[in-house]
Structure formats: C-alpha cells, structure tokens
Design a protein around this motif. Sequence first.
Motif, PDB file in Angstrom:
ATOM      1  N   MET B  51       0.552  -0.855  -0.052  1.00  0.00           N
ATOM      2  CA  MET B  51       0.005  -0.448   0.216  1.00  0.00           C
ATOM      3  C   MET B  51       1.326   1.041  -0.058  1.00  0.00           C
ATOM      4  O   MET B  51       0.203   2.267  -0.742  1.00  0.00           O
ATOM      5  CB  MET B  51      -1.171   0.312   1.212  1.00  0.00           C
ATOM      6  N   CYS B  52       1.869   1.124   0.676  1.00  0.00           N
ATOM      7  CA  CYS B  52       2.715   2.724   0.831  1.00  0.00           C
ATOM      8  C   CYS B  52       3.821   2.902  -0.215  1.00  0.00           C
ATOM      9  O   CYS B  52       4.522   3.956  -0.417  1.00  0.00           O
ATOM     10  CB  CYS B  52       3.694   2.932   2.589  1.00  0.00           C
ATOM     11  N   ARG B  53       4.155   1.290  -1.414  1.00  0.00           N
ATOM     12  CA  ARG B  53       5.674   2.201  -2.037  1.00  0.00           C
ATOM     13  C   ARG B  53       6.760   2.201  -1.488  1.00  0.00           C
ATOM     14  O   ARG B  53       6.907   2.393  -2.166  1.00  0.00           O
ATOM     15  CB  ARG B  53       4.823   3.123  -3.599  1.00  0.00           C
ATOM     16  N   MET B  54       6.664   2.048   0.277  1.00  0.00           N
ATOM     17  CA  MET B  54       7.771   2.229   0.613  1.00  0.00           C
ATOM     18  C   MET B  54       8.778   1.651  -0.202  1.00  0.00           C
ATOM     19  O   MET B  54      10.793   2.101   0.202  1.00  0.00           O
ATOM     20  CB  MET B  54       7.869   3.091   1.775  1.00  0.00           C
ATOM     21  N   CYS B  55       8.767   0.119   0.107  1.00  0.00           N
ATOM     22  CA  CYS B  55       9.953  -0.259  -0.286  1.00  0.00           C
ATOM     23  C   CYS B  55      10.342  -0.626  -1.806  1.00  0.00           C
ATOM     24  O   CYS B  55      10.551  -1.903  -1.805  1.00  0.00           O
ATOM     25  CB  CYS B  55       9.424  -2.582   0.190  1.00  0.00           C
ATOM     26  N   LEU B  56       9.847  -0.093  -2.220  1.00  0.00           N
ATOM     27  CA  LEU B  56      10.483  -0.378  -3.155  1.00  0.00           C
ATOM     28  C   LEU B  56      11.059  -0.307  -4.309  1.00  0.00           C
ATOM     29  O   LEU B  56      12.362   0.172  -3.220  1.00  0.00           O
ATOM     30  CB  LEU B  56       9.958   0.581  -4.793  1.00  0.00           C
ATOM     31  N   THR B  66      12.123  -3.620 -13.362  1.00  0.00           N
ATOM     32  CA  THR B  66      11.600  -2.051 -12.950  1.00  0.00           C
ATOM     33  C   THR B  66      11.219  -2.192 -11.102  1.00  0.00           C
ATOM     34  O   THR B  66      11.890  -3.339 -10.435  1.00  0.00           O
ATOM     35  CB  THR B  66      10.151  -2.453 -13.482  1.00  0.00           C
ATOM     36  N   LEU B  67      11.204  -0.821 -10.903  1.00  0.00           N
ATOM     37  CA  LEU B  67      10.545  -1.234  -9.762  1.00  0.00           C
ATOM     38  C   LEU B  67       9.371  -1.821  -9.206  1.00  0.00           C
ATOM     39  O   LEU B  67       8.521  -1.594  -9.698  1.00  0.00           O
ATOM     40  CB  LEU B  67      10.698   0.894  -9.548  1.00  0.00           C
ATOM     41  N   ALA B  91      13.316   7.031  -6.282  1.00  0.00           N
ATOM     42  CA  ALA B  91      11.780   6.687  -5.649  1.00  0.00           C
ATOM     43  C   ALA B  91      11.263   6.346  -4.541  1.00  0.00           C
ATOM     44  O   ALA B  91       9.950   6.819  -4.320  1.00  0.00           O
ATOM     45  CB  ALA B  91      11.882   4.726  -5.894  1.00  0.00           C
ATOM     46  N   GLN B  92      12.113   6.144  -3.616  1.00  0.00           N
ATOM     47  CA  GLN B  92      11.926   6.476  -2.113  1.00  0.00           C
ATOM     48  C   GLN B  92      12.424   8.089  -1.814  1.00  0.00           C
ATOM     49  O   GLN B  92      11.069   8.139  -1.232  1.00  0.00           O
ATOM     50  CB  GLN B  92      12.971   5.379  -1.115  1.00  0.00           C
ATOM     51  N   GLN B 121      12.363   6.670   9.150  1.00  0.00           N
ATOM     52  CA  GLN B 121      12.705   6.436   7.580  1.00  0.00           C
ATOM     53  C   GLN B 121      13.216   8.238   6.799  1.00  0.00           C
ATOM     54  O   GLN B 121      13.426   8.049   5.790  1.00  0.00           O
ATOM     55  CB  GLN B 121      11.895   6.211   7.575  1.00  0.00           C
ATOM     56  N   THR B 122      12.721   9.279   7.505  1.00  0.00           N
ATOM     57  CA  THR B 122      12.210  10.634   6.687  1.00  0.00           C
ATOM     58  C   THR B 122      14.090  10.160   6.749  1.00  0.00           C
ATOM     59  O   THR B 122      14.470  11.282   5.984  1.00  0.00           O
ATOM     60  CB  THR B 122      11.458  11.401   6.865  1.00  0.00           C
ATOM     61  N   LEU B 123      14.493  10.570   8.226  1.00  0.00           N
ATOM     62  CA  LEU B 123      15.839  10.841   8.380  1.00  0.00           C
ATOM     63  C   LEU B 123      17.191   9.905   7.688  1.00  0.00           C
ATOM     64  O   LEU B 123      18.168  10.283   6.702  1.00  0.00           O
ATOM     65  CB  LEU B 123      16.256  10.641   9.413  1.00  0.00           C
ATOM     66  N   THR B 124      16.555   8.785   7.446  1.00  0.00           N
ATOM     67  CA  THR B 124      17.590   7.778   6.304  1.00  0.00           C
ATOM     68  C   THR B 124      17.581   7.564   5.448  1.00  0.00           C
ATOM     69  O   THR B 124      18.686   7.155   4.522  1.00  0.00           O
ATOM     70  CB  THR B 124      17.268   5.891   7.060  1.00  0.00           C
ATOM     71  N   HIS B 125      16.257   7.819   4.450  1.00  0.00           N
ATOM     72  CA  HIS B 125      16.157   7.642   3.752  1.00  0.00           C
ATOM     73  C   HIS B 125      15.277   8.937   2.647  1.00  0.00           C
ATOM     74  O   HIS B 125      14.717   8.735   1.465  1.00  0.00           O
ATOM     75  CB  HIS B 125      15.303   6.173   3.082  1.00  0.00           C
ATOM     76  N   GLY B 126      15.313   9.383   3.451  1.00  0.00           N
ATOM     77  CA  GLY B 126      14.637  10.963   2.633  1.00  0.00           C
ATOM     78  C   GLY B 126      15.109  12.225   1.969  1.00  0.00           C
ATOM     79  O   GLY B 126      16.882  11.670   2.186  1.00  0.00           O
ATOM     80  N   SER B 127      14.629  13.131   1.667  1.00  0.00           N
ATOM     81  CA  SER B 127      16.137  13.961   0.697  1.00  0.00           C
ATOM     82  C   SER B 127      16.358  15.198   1.431  1.00  0.00           C
ATOM     83  O   SER B 127      17.573  15.151   1.294  1.00  0.00           O
ATOM     84  CB  SER B 127      15.099  14.356  -0.160  1.00  0.00           C
ATOM     85  N   GLY B 128      15.933  15.507   2.448  1.00  0.00           N
ATOM     86  CA  GLY B 128      16.312  15.627   4.047  1.00  0.00           C
ATOM     87  C   GLY B 128      15.854  17.583   3.285  1.00  0.00           C
ATOM     88  O   GLY B 128      15.682  18.741   4.405  1.00  0.00           O
TER      89      GLY B 128
END
Lengths: 205, 867
Positions: B51-56, B66-67, B91-92, B121-128
């Motif tokens: 549902m959340c698509r975070m794990c692409l 493909t993702l 993508a993340q 996860q915003t800290l570890t995987h987000g754009s900042g």
Amino acid sequence: MSHFQPELRQRAEELVALYPRSRSAMLPLLHLAQEQDGYLSEAGIEEVAGLTGTTSADVRGTASFYDMFHLEPVGKYVVGVCTNIACLLAGGEEFLEHASQTLGCAVGATSEDGLFTLEETECLADCDKAPCVQVNHRYVRTTTPESFDTLVGDLRKGVHDADIPSHGTLIRVKRNGGLRASHDEIREQRATSSAARAKRAEGNS
Amino acid sequence: MTDVIKTTVTLNVNGRPIEVKPGELLIEACEQAGDYIPRFCYHPRMEPVGMCRMCLVEVDGPRGATLQPACYIHVTDGMNVTTNSEKVKKAQDGVLEFLLANHPLDCPVCDKGGECPLQDQTLTHGSGETRFIEEKRHFVKPIEIGKLVLLDRERCIQCARCTRFSDEVAGDTEIAFSGRGDLIEVAPSPTKPFDSVFSGNTVQICPVGALTAKPYRFSARPWDLEQVESTCTTCAVGCRVAVQSSGNRLTRILGVDSDPVNHGWLCDKGRFSLDSIDGNEESRDLLSAATRISQPLLRENGVLKEVTWDEALEAAASILRNAAQSSDGVGAVGGASLTNEGAFAWERLVRGVLGSEHLDAQFGDGLDPVVLQALPKATIDEAAAAKTIVTLTGDLREELPVLFLRLRENIVRQNSALIEFGFGPSALRSLARVSLAIRPGEAHLAARALCDGSDAPKGAIFTNEELEEARQHIGDSGEGVVFVVGRANLAEDSSVLEEAIRRFAERYPNATFLVALRRANVMGALDMGLAPRLRPGRGVDVAASGRDTLDQLAALRDGEQKALLVLGGCLIGNVADAPAARAALEKADVIAVTGHGGATLAYASVVLPAAVQHERRGTVTNIEGRVSAVTPKIVAPGSAWPDVAIAAELAELLGQSIGLTSVEQAAKAIEETTGYPALSVMNDELHDGVVVGRADASSLRHALDPMAFPGIRSTEAVGIASYTGSTTTVLAHSSGVTKGASLSDLTSSPEIEVGIADAYSLTLYASRRLYDRGIAMQGSPALQPLIPSSALALHHVDLDRLGVESGTVVKVTGARGSILLPVVLDEHVARGSAGIFVGTLNSSGENPLDVLFDPEHLISQVRLETR
C-alpha cells in the motif's frame, strides 16, 4: 426483524446465494438498500453487513468509495450537472449556478422542501447534448436555463413520476433475463449475440 | 529429468547471491541478506498489501529492471534485485515526499515523535529538504474512534496496518477505510465504536502518530522512558511485554513479539491496566480494588489501622500459632497472583512450618488440579497448529484474549477444524465446524455420547449429525487433536466438566490438552504445590488429602478451621458463592497478604502489604507450562515486601525457618530440589522462557523490527542501520520433573448425576468477561468506565416463549431470592439457559450471582417474571 421489506429481503437472499462468498454480494445489496430508503441508512448498512457476514464499518467503508451511494439522506430527485470539459465549454458552470438558484440550495446540498439534491458531476457521457443534466441518473436533455426551470416545475407537479421514480430506484421493470435467467436462456442469448457479432465482423471486412 | 522439489531458491541481491526458502517475500529475503528495505505498511505478523510503496526495489524482468514493491512479491530462483541504486533511492525519496506532503510537521507535540517510523525513515531515506510550501490539510483533532483510541486524521499515511489488524488478526473489523483518494480516513461505524478488546494493538503498530492511546497520550516522551522486558500476568497466557516507566511511574506497556506466545499482540486489559498497579492515590477505601495497600494494617477495635511490620507480623504469627494448635486449624487460599518463588515460599510455610495440607490457589473457580496435572499437555503453538481443536471453555476472547488470537489464526486459514462445546457466548462460534449447543449440566452427557459413539442424550439440543461430524474430526485415537479445557460456567459444579475432560483423556490417548484457566499465574501456583495433594515441581501425592478453597470455607463456617491466610487476589470477588464465603470469613481469623484493597479486607485481622506485578522479580508459568521471568520496573510503594520475605519472617516468628530469604534463593531452591526451571530462567537473557517437561523444545526469538514494533527498545535491535533481522536459537534448559501425576494414578471417571432440570426454569450460565470488576479494571481510570452492568442473556426461542422483548427489565428468581435484570437477546446462549456475566452489577449495585447461585445443586436454575 429485517430492515428490508419482504420482497427486497428475498431478492437480497437470492443475490447472496449467487456468490461463493457472501461478501461478494455487497454492492448489489447496497443498491437494494438504497432503492428502499433512497440513501444508505444505518439500518440498511447493518442489514447488508448481516447478510454478507461483514461488519457495518466494513460496509460503510466500501459504500463510501462510490459516488452513487449516498450515506446521508438526499432529496426525492438528485440532479446532476456535468462540468467536465465539453459541458464546461457549453456553459456547464453557469448552468450549475442557475440550477442552484432555481432549486434554492447550494451544490451538494438538498433543497429545503427535501425534494431536490444538487450535485456537480464528472462526465456523464452525453457530450453532444452539453451541458449534460441527469435527474436520478436519467438523462433529461435540458440544455437551457428556461427548459431546466420548466423541468423543475414539472417534477414538482409530478408530471414525470412515471419516467423518473424517486431516488434509489434503478429498475422500474424487472427483466426476466439477467440474474434470474435460466442457464438455457443465457446460452440462447449468448448464441444470438455472438451470431450478431460475427455478422457485424463480416460486414466490416 | 527428474522433478526435484527445491527447498531453497537462490537470488542475487545487489550482486551477492543469497539462499532463502521458496515463497518468502522479497523484503524478508533482503533483510536476511543484511539489506534493510524501508517500509511502512508491511508488518511481519500480517498479510502484505503493497500500500505505501516505500519498499520499492529494482527487479530484473523481461523488460529490464523495474521498480516493484519488495513486500508484495515472492522470491524466485535467479531473481536479480537491486536495493541501493540511484533509481531506488529516487523512488524512495519520491514516496516519502508524497507522504510528507499530507503529513503535518508537528513532531514536537506528537506522541510518536522520537520513536516514529516515518520520522526515522525520513532521516535515513528522505531527501532532507522539503519543496512543499503549500497549506497542509487540517482536520478536527483528535476524534475519539473508541473508548481508548484517538485518531488524528491528518497524520495518517493510509498504510492500512490498523484496518488489517482489525480485520485479519482480531477478526472484528470495527474500523475500515472510508472515502477515497485524498479523503480516505480510518473510520468505525457511527453506531458501533472501535471498542474491540484488542484496540490498543492498532496504536502500537501505527507507523505514525495517527492513532494514540488515551491513557498514554501526552503523558511522556519516549526518550525519557526506561524499559524492561517482562511477562504480563493480567491473565494466564503469559504475553511478553516491554514495561516502560518514567521515574517510578509506569507509563506504558507494549507487546513484544514472542514467537511461541503472543506474536507481539496484547489485549487492552493487559496493556492499559498499569494504572491499577499504583492504585488511585485518592482512594482510601480499603474495600475498593482501586486502593493500593502500602502499609501493614492491624484491626484494633474493629478498624484496620496502620502499624509497623513488627507489630503486624507478630499479630499474624500469634493467630497462626494459636490456630495451628488444633489439628486442621489453619489453611491458606489464593496464590494465583504470586510469582512461582512467592508461591514456593508460602507452600513451605503452610506445609512445612504450619503442617497444614489445606491450601488452594484456585477459589473454586477452576478445575480439579490433580486431573489438570495428569493431562498430557499441549503448548500454545501445538494447539494453534492442531488438526482439530476442541474447546470446552468459556469465551476465549473474554477469558484469554491472546490465546483466542493465536487459535483463530489457523482456524481462519482453515488449517485447523474447530469443534466447540457451545455453552454460551463465544467469539469463535462463527468459525466452528461443529458447535454443540450444550446447556449447563450436560457437558458430561455430551462427552459420554461423543466417546461411546452413542446417540445424543434425550432432551439434548445438539443433534446426532453434529455429534458424528465432531467424532470424524476427532478421529479414533485423537491424533493431532488438542482439547482446550477451562471452567466455562461458574454456576455449574466443576465435576460436570471434569467428568467430560477425564472421559476425553481416557478415550483419546493421543490427544493433548491445553489448560485454559485464566487467573494470572494459577498454573505456576499449582506447579508449586498450592493445592491439596500437589507438591512443588508439578509433583502429586495422591495419598495426601486436604481441603480446597470451598472445603476450607465450609470448615471455617463449622468452626473446624480457625484461621485463613489469603494470598493475594480478592477471595470474595472470585468465588461463585460470595455470601457463603462472607459467612465463613466472618467466623475466621483472616490474614490477608495483598497489594490491593478488596471486599475480603472487611474480614481481615491483619493485612500484610505485598509487592505486585511490575514491582517484583521472579518467574511465572503460563497456561502451556512455559516458565518465563518477570522483571521489576518500579519500586513498590510504602513498605510493601516481596512474598518470599513475608513468608520467611513469619516462619522465623513461629520459631522455624523456610530456608529462604530472597527471591534468588527461592528460585535456586525450586530448581535444585525439584528440577523445575526457575533460577536459570530468571537469569536468562533470551526472554521466551522454557516449557516445563519439554527439554527438546527450542524457541526462536526474532530480532525486533523497529518499524513493526515502534517504541520498544531492544539492545539487540536498536536503530534501522543495525537491524538485520537475524534470529537466535535458544536451547531449552533441562527440566526434569520427578514425580508428576498421571491419569493412571486417578480412579476412573466417576459418573455424576445432575438431575432433571425443572421445565419451567432456565439453567444459569455464569461466564466471565474480560472487563469485570477485578483489580485491573477498577484501579484503572481508563478501563473502569468499560465495566458493563449486568444483564440476562437469552436465546430468541426463550424470549418468544416467555413473551419478553430484549431490553425489558424482568424479575429473576434464583435459590437465594430475586433480582431485577434487563433481558438481552443473544443467539449464542443455549436454548433453555440464561447467561449472566460474573463480576458485574445491576443498576441497583447487586451482583446477580450472589442471588441466583444455588450451592445445594450441581446446576443453578432461575425463573423469570415480567413485571
């Protein structure tokens, strides 16, 4: 005590029996509930939940996905005016504004006499008659403010009672085909329609 | 070519080959390879939704890489997966940016801040950096979707963890997504709020601060909390919990994912009853369960007064000394709320020092302990995986909620067939293959018919077809069958169910049994010998004889017994025949050892304050015989002592010694003298404990996924970076139990005779509810309003026959008089019987069981009069 009237209850039970999982009958049953009450009342939702072995939170959640299911009471007539591109170019926005004034209610609201609910809709697939208007999901083909006002007057007088029943009523004449058809009838219908298709294909080539 | 069934598949993750089991989800396979993939909607204990698509991640396919969502696709042989490419990162970033576009930045005032998967996860995987400058969504906040759960809609990221839990795990579907697109929100039905007994779990697994628990909201910040892992003793399932406190105040209890027990889930009573530990500070009424007893009390001129420990102990010792002069003058009841070490110490005092065989951890609300000890046991895992489950219990969702979840899982997947003895209301009814509708006083007849292959007894409301179907599921020897046995009906004598249980044990030698007694550490107390004929270490001395609780109460009434030690719990609140218990205590010298107030204290001469749950160290034993450690998190208030210390001091004053002065010493003594696991479990860092008598059983503890169980800090799994999803295999400790009971020790089943029920009466079915009037409920301000009032539940056939409508108040007459109760319709109640809930009161504050219970007969009958 069933909330559905006996005839609807019987149809509901027939519908449930059609599916391997009773949950699959949820949408047709919601149409029945709306046909009886004009909208999805809490009692109607609970009845559907009971018939499908689900809960009212589940049924309400499903119904809320679809625009044609109303979770709050609506008027006897639900008037839909399209404002998508073709209708917009033909004055759909202005038409909607006019409808709002004539009916005396805001878009999305119900008139004080409880007779009309006005909705802004997406494309109703009748673009050559833009701006496109439906009353209780029936095309009324009224494209000018004047003809709309006449229509509203006629609806109030009950002139259209035969063609436009109260909101919720989807079928006036119960067909013998469809869900109630026997397997033979269905096979026959399929044969006829595939023959017709073949004939069309022949004509095209 | 021969077909080879592959037991592993090999795939490439970031260029490295890894081997995993076929059918595994990609997200789990990558985890095992050490590549943690961020996620929100994925939860290891529920079905994936993607549902959340975070794990692409990038997966090679016929059209190039493909993702694809790693939580939703299964591994295949030769699969090429990339989890760290620029494309994946982009993508993340994109998914997070979209999630945050509609998520408020109110972390400083949000309960989840500091332990939030979205934040982390915003800290570890987000754009900042954010590019979103527009106005965010605003909603009325918070809305109360249930009595315990609040919803802040703008924080919701639509991961569907809560709705899936409600539908898939709890099965009550009280919340669902409503609306569509950006208007989607979690909603209960307007007529049926989210009052599931499992509602707190949705708060725990919410990956943002959308769902918050009313008792915890705004009460602490996660970085201020200290934590220990312990075992919940609110009921006897023994769920592993993380107990968190701020200073010396308990703030929160979270479920730990223990593979053999609770899978991370808890019931709301276990989760939210922590306020009852401290008691209500304003509460001074010693008869109220909301009052915490923190000082020794001595009755002087009819009033309990605070005294020193010396005075109280001396008074208690002199009562015991005097009573023990006459043979059989003293006994003890209770002990289910103790630790094994506490129970062991009291057993030594009563048997060893006082020389009395009269002791009983059950309040006549359970089953014959010797029969229970003799049954071949099943673990919870074995019961959950059984081919056929047969239940002879009350409503498991109300009595042992997490056991209900564990059993339900396999029944829903149709791996297990459920045969239910349908005594009354049951949350498992709709899932049962066969439900035999059984009235009070008929269980043994149904068991006879089932075992002998005979027809349904005359007058029974179950059919021969149902019996035959049940027989087919059970098979000839009971191979693969687990009987779950508990005390369903308090208004029926336990001998009825005991006969049924013994018949099954004799008839089906390959079947195993899971004992579903509900009170806290009752199994541990029995294993420590707190019952006539039982001995510490699950031993039995069949030749011995002593009085159980009901016999002791009778002996006190007759004056044969003088003094009674009440160990924890409230005796009056738990016995079926409270008026008789009151009459007995009236005549007795009562010494109460307890942490909380209660009706029993009205009769106490001396009250000794004891440390309770979350304040004491030790071990407890759950329904399957799993011994696990309980760890103190806070210091007991006032001068409450651990039970071992109280028993040891009393022994000293009586001029003897129990040879124990500390909990550690008691644990060591249990292990050394009986082989029963205690000290080794207490010192065990691996937490899941061991099952008694199952030396070969090893347990797996999955490292904790901080995204699946936010808020729990574990030294093995803190932070996203270090989490690798590895598992540890734990070797079980040896646990040789020397002299256990076996069925052959017992005389064969006595045939009991219930007598014919009066045709004009209804037989009484008194079952238990999770939300009763016990200490946990009454002492918790959050839970207290959930205690229901009494009603009389009837089947529609009886309603029609009596011409009563649901909701009408009727006069119900039983053995001791009449009581006014509203009638409610409940199709689960067997025709011809009437259901009440134990531990509830009617609108005038009367307890229906006190009036309707018939002590003279094996079943109680009631009559109805409409006013």
